[in-house]
Design a protein around this motif. Structure first.
Motif, PDB file in Angstrom:
ATOM      1  N   GLU A  47       0.837  -1.190   0.000  1.00 18.08           N
ATOM      2  CA  GLU A  47       0.000   0.000   0.000  1.00 18.08           C
ATOM      3  C   GLU A  47       0.878   1.249   0.000  1.00 18.08           C
ATOM      4  N   GLU A  48       0.607   2.148  -0.928  1.00 15.78           N
ATOM      5  CA  GLU A  48       1.343   3.393  -1.013  1.00 15.78           C
ATOM      6  C   GLU A  48       0.459   4.530  -0.524  1.00 15.78           C
ATOM      7  N   SER A  49       1.073   5.483   0.129  1.00 11.26           N
ATOM      8  CA  SER A  49       0.332   6.678   0.510  1.00 11.26           C
ATOM      9  C   SER A  49       0.142   7.522  -0.744  1.00 11.26           C
ATOM     10  N   GLU A  50      -0.738   8.503  -0.668  1.00 12.33           N
ATOM     11  CA  GLU A  50      -0.955   9.375  -1.824  1.00 12.33           C
ATOM     12  C   GLU A  50       0.345  10.086  -2.198  1.00 12.33           C
ATOM     13  N   GLU A  52       3.414   9.002  -1.779  1.00  9.21           N
ATOM     14  CA  GLU A  52       4.310   8.048  -2.444  1.00  9.21           C
ATOM     15  C   GLU A  52       3.870   7.794  -3.881  1.00  9.21           C
ATOM     16  N   ARG A  53       2.540   7.696  -4.117  1.00 10.11           N
ATOM     17  CA  ARG A  53       2.037   7.493  -5.481  1.00 10.11           C
ATOM     18  C   ARG A  53       2.383   8.669  -6.379  1.00 10.11           C
ATOM     19  N   VAL A  54       2.236   9.886  -5.846  1.00  6.40           N
ATOM     20  CA  VAL A  54       2.546  11.082  -6.631  1.00  6.40           C
ATOM     21  C   VAL A  54       4.033  11.131  -6.937  1.00  6.40           C
ATOM     22  N   ARG A  55       4.866  10.863  -5.929  1.00  9.01           N
ATOM     23  CA  ARG A  55       6.325  10.881  -6.150  1.00  9.01           C
ATOM     24  C   ARG A  55       6.735   9.846  -7.188  1.00  9.01           C
ATOM     25  N   ARG A  56       6.143   8.635  -7.106  1.00 11.13           N
ATOM     26  CA  ARG A  56       6.476   7.586  -8.068  1.00 11.13           C
ATOM     27  C   ARG A  56       6.051   7.993  -9.477  1.00 11.13           C
ATOM     28  N   ALA A  57       4.837   8.546  -9.598  1.00 14.26           N
ATOM     29  CA  ALA A  57       4.339   8.965 -10.912  1.00 14.26           C
ATOM     30  C   ALA A  57       5.214  10.067 -11.501  1.00 14.26           C
ATOM     31  N   LEU A  58       5.598  11.031 -10.678  1.00 16.26           N
ATOM     32  CA  LEU A  58       6.463  12.112 -11.165  1.00 16.26           C
ATOM     33  C   LEU A  58       7.833  11.587 -11.578  1.00 16.26           C
ATOM     34  N   LYS A  59       8.364  10.664 -10.789  1.00 14.96           N
ATOM     35  CA  LYS A  59       9.678  10.105 -11.107  1.00 14.96           C
ATOM     36  C   LYS A  59       9.627   9.299 -12.401  1.00 14.96           C
ATOM     37  N   GLU A  60       8.558   8.490 -12.571  1.00 12.23           N
ATOM     38  CA  GLU A  60       8.420   7.687 -13.790  1.00 12.23           C
ATOM     39  C   GLU A  60       8.252   8.568 -15.012  1.00 12.23           C
ATOM     40  N   ALA A  61       7.643   9.757 -14.827  1.00  6.12           N
ATOM     41  CA  ALA A  61       7.442  10.689 -15.942  1.00  6.12           C
ATOM     42  C   ALA A  61       8.683  11.533 -16.203  1.00  6.12           C
TER      43      ALA A  61
END
Length: 108
Positions: A47-50, A52-61
Protein backbone atom coordinates in the motif's frame (compact mmCIF):
# COMPACT_ATOMS: atom_id res chain seq x y z
CA UNK A 1 -4.17 -32.64 -16.46
CA UNK A 2 -1.02 -31.67 -14.65
CA UNK A 3 2.54 -32.61 -15.34
CA UNK A 4 4.30 -35.18 -13.19
CA UNK A 5 7.30 -33.85 -11.33
CA UNK A 6 9.70 -36.15 -9.52
CA UNK A 7 11.97 -34.58 -6.92
CA UNK A 8 14.45 -35.93 -4.45
CA UNK A 9 14.26 -34.59 -0.89
CA UNK A 10 16.19 -35.46 2.22
CA UNK A 11 14.43 -37.62 4.82
CA UNK A 12 13.95 -34.76 7.28
CA UNK A 13 12.09 -32.66 4.72
CA UNK A 14 9.95 -35.64 3.78
CA UNK A 15 9.03 -36.14 7.44
CA UNK A 16 8.00 -32.49 7.80
CA UNK A 17 5.94 -32.74 4.62
CA UNK A 18 4.25 -35.91 5.87
CA UNK A 19 3.51 -34.24 9.21
CA UNK A 20 1.98 -31.24 7.43
CA UNK A 21 -0.15 -33.57 5.29
CA UNK A 22 -1.37 -35.48 8.35
CA UNK A 23 -2.15 -32.23 10.19
CA UNK A 24 -4.13 -30.87 7.23
CA UNK A 25 -5.68 -34.26 6.50
CA UNK A 26 -4.62 -33.94 2.88
CA UNK A 27 -2.51 -36.05 0.59
CA UNK A 28 1.24 -35.57 0.51
CA UNK A 29 0.98 -34.50 -3.12
CA UNK A 30 -1.75 -31.91 -2.42
CA UNK A 31 0.24 -30.35 0.44
CA UNK A 32 3.43 -30.24 -1.65
CA UNK A 33 1.58 -28.57 -4.56
CA UNK A 34 -0.11 -26.08 -2.21
CA UNK A 35 3.21 -25.16 -0.59
CA UNK A 36 4.85 -24.68 -4.00
CA UNK A 37 1.96 -22.51 -5.20
CA UNK A 38 2.08 -20.37 -2.07
CA UNK A 39 5.84 -19.91 -2.22
CA UNK A 40 5.77 -18.93 -5.90
CA UNK A 41 2.86 -16.48 -5.72
CA UNK A 42 3.77 -12.88 -6.47
CA UNK A 43 3.95 -10.68 -3.40
CA UNK A 44 0.88 -8.54 -2.87
CA UNK A 45 1.38 -4.90 -3.78
CA UNK A 46 2.48 -2.70 -0.91
CA UNK A 47 0.00 0.00 0.00
CA UNK A 48 1.34 3.39 -1.01
CA UNK A 49 0.33 6.68 0.51
CA UNK A 50 -0.96 9.38 -1.82
CA UNK A 51 2.36 11.19 -1.44
CA UNK A 52 4.31 8.05 -2.44
CA UNK A 53 2.04 7.49 -5.48
CA UNK A 54 2.55 11.08 -6.63
CA UNK A 55 6.32 10.88 -6.15
CA UNK A 56 6.48 7.59 -8.07
CA UNK A 57 4.34 8.96 -10.91
CA UNK A 58 6.46 12.11 -11.16
CA UNK A 59 9.68 10.10 -11.11
CA UNK A 60 8.42 7.69 -13.79
CA UNK A 61 7.44 10.69 -15.94
CA UNK A 62 10.95 12.11 -15.57
CA UNK A 63 9.66 15.12 -13.64
CA UNK A 64 11.33 14.29 -10.34
CA UNK A 65 14.84 13.25 -9.47
CA UNK A 66 16.85 12.87 -6.30
CA UNK A 67 19.29 15.54 -5.18
CA UNK A 68 22.78 14.59 -6.24
CA UNK A 69 25.69 14.39 -3.82
CA UNK A 70 27.22 17.56 -5.31
CA UNK A 71 24.13 19.54 -4.21
CA UNK A 72 23.49 17.63 -1.01
CA UNK A 73 26.84 18.78 0.40
CA UNK A 74 25.87 22.42 -0.25
CA UNK A 75 22.66 22.26 1.79
CA UNK A 76 22.97 24.13 5.06
CA UNK A 77 21.09 22.13 7.69
CA UNK A 78 21.87 24.64 10.42
CA UNK A 79 19.25 27.20 9.32
CA UNK A 80 15.84 26.86 10.96
CA UNK A 81 12.51 27.40 9.24
CA UNK A 82 11.93 30.53 11.33
CA UNK A 83 15.27 32.00 10.21
CA UNK A 84 14.36 31.43 6.58
CA UNK A 85 10.96 33.08 7.04
CA UNK A 86 12.57 36.05 8.79
CA UNK A 87 15.19 36.48 6.06
CA UNK A 88 12.57 36.32 3.33
CA UNK A 89 10.46 38.86 5.23
CA UNK A 90 13.39 41.29 5.41
CA UNK A 91 13.99 40.89 1.69
CA UNK A 92 10.60 42.49 1.06
CA UNK A 93 8.55 42.05 -2.05
CA UNK A 94 5.52 39.92 -2.68
CA UNK A 95 5.12 36.39 -1.37
CA UNK A 96 5.92 33.72 -3.94
CA UNK A 97 2.30 32.54 -3.93
CA UNK A 98 1.14 35.98 -5.13
CA UNK A 99 3.78 36.10 -7.86
CA UNK A 100 2.66 32.68 -9.12
CA UNK A 101 -0.99 33.74 -9.15
CA UNK A 102 -0.09 36.90 -11.12
CA UNK A 103 1.89 34.90 -13.68
CA UNK A 104 -0.97 32.47 -14.19
CA UNK A 105 -3.28 35.29 -15.18
CA UNK A 106 -7.01 35.49 -14.64
CA UNK A 107 -9.10 32.36 -14.37
CA UNK A 108 -11.33 31.70 -17.33
Amino acid sequence: MGVVLTIEVDPELLQRLQAAAAERQESLERVAVTLLEESLMPAPPVEESERERVRRALKEAGLLSEIGDHLRTRIDHTVSHEEVVTALGRAGGKPLSEIILEQRGPKE
